[in-house]
Design an enzyme around this catalytic site. Structure first.
Site, PDB file in Angstrom:
ATOM      1  N   ILE A  45       0.865  -1.206   0.000  1.00 11.57           N
ATOM      2  CA  ILE A  45       0.000   0.000   0.000  1.00 11.57           C
ATOM      3  C   ILE A  45       0.892   1.243   0.000  1.00 11.57           C
ATOM      4  O   ILE A  45       1.838   1.310   0.780  1.00 11.57           O
ATOM      5  CB  ILE A  45      -0.879   0.038   1.274  1.00 11.57           C
ATOM      6  CG1 ILE A  45      -1.911  -1.101   1.242  1.00 11.57           C
ATOM      7  CG2 ILE A  45      -1.620   1.384   1.407  1.00 11.57           C
ATOM      8  CD1 ILE A  45      -2.419  -1.456   2.593  1.00 11.57           C
ATOM      9  N   HIS A  46       0.606   2.176  -0.893  1.00  8.59           N
ATOM     10  CA  HIS A  46       1.358   3.435  -0.815  1.00  8.59           C
ATOM     11  C   HIS A  46       0.610   4.654  -1.356  1.00  8.59           C
ATOM     12  O   HIS A  46       1.067   5.770  -1.207  1.00  8.59           O
ATOM     13  CB  HIS A  46       2.709   3.322  -1.532  1.00  8.59           C
ATOM     14  CG  HIS A  46       2.588   3.301  -3.039  1.00  8.59           C
ATOM     15  ND1 HIS A  46       2.353   2.154  -3.748  1.00  8.59           N
ATOM     16  CD2 HIS A  46       2.671   4.287  -3.959  1.00  8.59           C
ATOM     17  CE1 HIS A  46       2.307   2.425  -5.032  1.00  8.59           C
ATOM     18  NE2 HIS A  46       2.481   3.722  -5.201  1.00  8.59           N
ATOM     19  N   ARG A  47      -0.542   4.458  -1.977  1.00  4.14           N
ATOM     20  CA  ARG A  47      -1.223   5.586  -2.632  1.00  4.14           C
ATOM     21  C   ARG A  47      -1.617   6.668  -1.635  1.00  4.14           C
ATOM     22  O   ARG A  47      -2.074   6.369  -0.522  1.00  4.14           O
ATOM     23  CB  ARG A  47      -2.514   5.119  -3.304  1.00  4.14           C
ATOM     24  CG  ARG A  47      -2.327   4.226  -4.454  1.00  4.14           C
ATOM     25  CD  ARG A  47      -2.130   4.964  -5.747  1.00  4.14           C
ATOM     26  NE  ARG A  47      -1.371   4.078  -6.604  1.00  4.14           N
ATOM     27  CZ  ARG A  47      -0.406   4.429  -7.423  1.00  4.14           C
ATOM     28  NH1 ARG A  47      -0.063   5.687  -7.536  1.00  4.14           N
ATOM     29  NH2 ARG A  47       0.229   3.549  -8.149  1.00  4.14           N
ATOM     30  N   ARG A  77       6.179   5.842   2.933  1.00  6.59           N
ATOM     31  CA  ARG A  77       5.048   6.755   3.171  1.00  6.59           C
ATOM     32  C   ARG A  77       4.043   6.100   4.140  1.00  6.59           C
ATOM     33  O   ARG A  77       3.588   6.705   5.107  1.00  6.59           O
ATOM     34  CB  ARG A  77       4.328   7.060   1.851  1.00  6.59           C
ATOM     35  CG  ARG A  77       3.050   7.875   2.030  1.00  6.59           C
ATOM     36  CD  ARG A  77       2.059   7.577   0.920  1.00  6.59           C
ATOM     37  NE  ARG A  77       2.369   8.230  -0.338  1.00  6.59           N
ATOM     38  CZ  ARG A  77       2.054   9.491  -0.631  1.00  6.59           C
ATOM     39  NH1 ARG A  77       1.451  10.246   0.244  1.00  6.59           N
ATOM     40  NH2 ARG A  77       2.335   9.984  -1.812  1.00  6.59           N
ATOM     41  N   ASP A 111      -2.352  -1.539  -3.900  1.00  4.31           N
ATOM     42  CA  ASP A 111      -2.845  -0.365  -4.631  1.00  4.31           C
ATOM     43  C   ASP A 111      -1.811   0.077  -5.669  1.00  4.31           C
ATOM     44  O   ASP A 111      -1.903   1.169  -6.221  1.00  4.31           O
ATOM     45  CB  ASP A 111      -3.218   0.779  -3.674  1.00  4.31           C
ATOM     46  CG  ASP A 111      -2.056   1.261  -2.834  1.00  4.31           C
ATOM     47  OD1 ASP A 111      -0.902   0.854  -3.082  1.00  4.31           O
ATOM     48  OD2 ASP A 111      -2.304   2.085  -1.917  1.00  4.31           O
TER      49      ASP A 111
END
Ligand code: UD1
Ligand code: UDP
Length: 368
Positions: free
Chosen positions: A203-205, A235, A279
């Site tokens: 996950i990083h969005r 992030r 994502d």
């Protein structure tokens, strides 16, 4: 010899560049400019080491920051390097702030741009990457579209000249490395994982890392029963700590949170997983090509072919839908060759050469 400058800055761009850099090596003088958008060892150097990419000739060291700040710093710091290097053409990749900054800097200096992954669209303008792509395509000269869908998207925006369906560059490198990892199941032992029995999560969005959405995702992940391995993007790590959510995952015995891994390790983790929850744009494609079911934590996807063929489901960040997907999603249908044949870098080389020789007409048939 014509000079080609590659401008990269983020993890997936190093991977994409490795393939094109290597096919252009014997024919062109090449310069790599790293914007410095990603800078941790495991977000940057590891890919140069693992994929045999030479050290960048320049690092603009722009680091992290707000969108405007990052983009503006790239434009300012890049301009002087481009004036000095006088490239015949610049190659930009994908849709990050590094792509946009590079595209603006080059277009102001009238340097031709070749855009790898042209025409990719999510049709969600709230996504920073969508704006980056649209603007980059507008100012690019050569458009290297990865799929037929991307060619059609460009046509709808009135971009019809010098558009080529080259195939997807990530498939080139995936194809090359898949055979190498067949025998590397030993990595699973390091994580105490068994083939086909664990869920891989990334996950990083931006849209998934605000407090509300991250809470929903964490609550779903903490209820998955299978072993979970989660290489954590910096992030996401920062936000999990900031919102006091990390302990909810670390406290679960079946969940392993690890640092981001290199490309080869990531392919191994993908290939032998039961299911991928992500994502990431690139990982959705890799899951499809390898044949691993993918649950995408987004409201839409650019890689619509993966959904149409039944191998990817879009669930947003709704905890119930994520968990239902993990339990019930078992695709079996055929996967097509939508991402080309793994020779996209060679196709791009042919087009670049023809363009630089001045022998390109309005449109070039790359199959000639
Ligand atoms: C960027 C791209 C995204 C791409 C992703 C690939 C934009 C707008 N987004 O998102 O399209 O999918 O890269 O991974 O360009 N950080 C570190 N160390 C690093 C890099 C980042 O700690 O080496 C942290 C910083 O706190 C930073 C945050 O991660 O503020 C986000 O980094 P940034 O490059 O702005 O965006 P990504 O989420 O990585
Ligand atoms: N990747 C990797 N290590 C990781 C996570 C991802 O090597 O810990 C690779 C992944 O296999 C894919 C690419 O990075 O090739 C995707 O990058 P990312 O998810 O950061 O960005 P996106 O594709 O969404 O722009």
């Amino acid at each position: 010899m014509n000079k080609i400058v590659h401008i990269v800055g983020a993890r997936p761009q190093f991977i994409k560049m490795s393939s094109l850099f290597s096919v252009l090596k014997d024919s062109y003088d090449q310069v790599i400019i790293h914007t410095g958008q990603h800078y941790d060892f495991d977000m940057s150097d590891i890919f140069f080491d693992q994929l045999n990419i030479p050290e960048p000739d320049y690092n603009l060291e722009i680091g992290s920051g707000k969108h405007g700040e990052q983009t503006a710093k790239i434009i300012i710091r890049l301009e002087e390097k481009l004036i000095k290097e006088k490239p015949s053409i610049v190659i930009v990749y994908g849709d990050t702030n590094s792509t946009l900054g590079a595209a603006i800097a080059c277009s102001k200096l009238n340097i031709p741009i070749a855009h790898v992954e042209a025409g990719v669209r999510s049709f969600n303008r709230k996504m920073p990457e969508e704006i980056n792509r649209i603007i980059t395509d507008k100012v690019s000269t050569l458009h290297f579209a990865p799929t037929k869908t991307a060619v059609d998207n460009l046509a709808k925006e009135g971009i019809k000249g010098l558009v080529f369906n080259t195939g997807d560059i990530m498939y080139d490198i995936l194809k090359k490395n898949l055979t190498k990892i067949e025998h590397r199941k030993s990595l699973l032992k390091e994580y105490n994982l068994k083939e086909g029995e664990y869920v891989l999560v990334t996950i990083h969005r931006e849209a998934n890392t605000d407090r509300e959405n991250l809470e929903k995702i964490v609550s779903a992940l903490s209820l998955i029963e299978e072993p979970v391995i989660f290489p954590l993007h910096p992030r996401t790590k920062k936000r999990l700590v900031q919102y006091n959510l990390l302990h909810k995952l670390i406290g679960k015995r079946n969940i392993q949170i690890i640092n981001p891994v290199g490309y080869i390790e990531m392919l191994i983790l993908e290939k032998f997983s039961k299911l991928i929850v992500t994502d990431s744009g690139g990982i959705q494609k890799e899951a499809y090509i390898i044949g691993i079911p993918c649950i995408t934590l987004r409201e839409e996807t650019e890689w619509i072919e993966t959904v149409n063929d039944g191998w990817n489901i879009i669930v947003g960040n709704d905890a119930k839908k994520i968990l239902e997907g993990v339990k019930e999603f078992h695709p079996r249908g055929r996967r097509k060759n939508v991402f080309g044949d793994g020779n996209s870098a060679l196709n791009m080389k042919k087009i670049i050469t023809s363009y630089l020789n001045g022998s390109m007409k309005d449109k070039l048939d790359i199959n000639d």
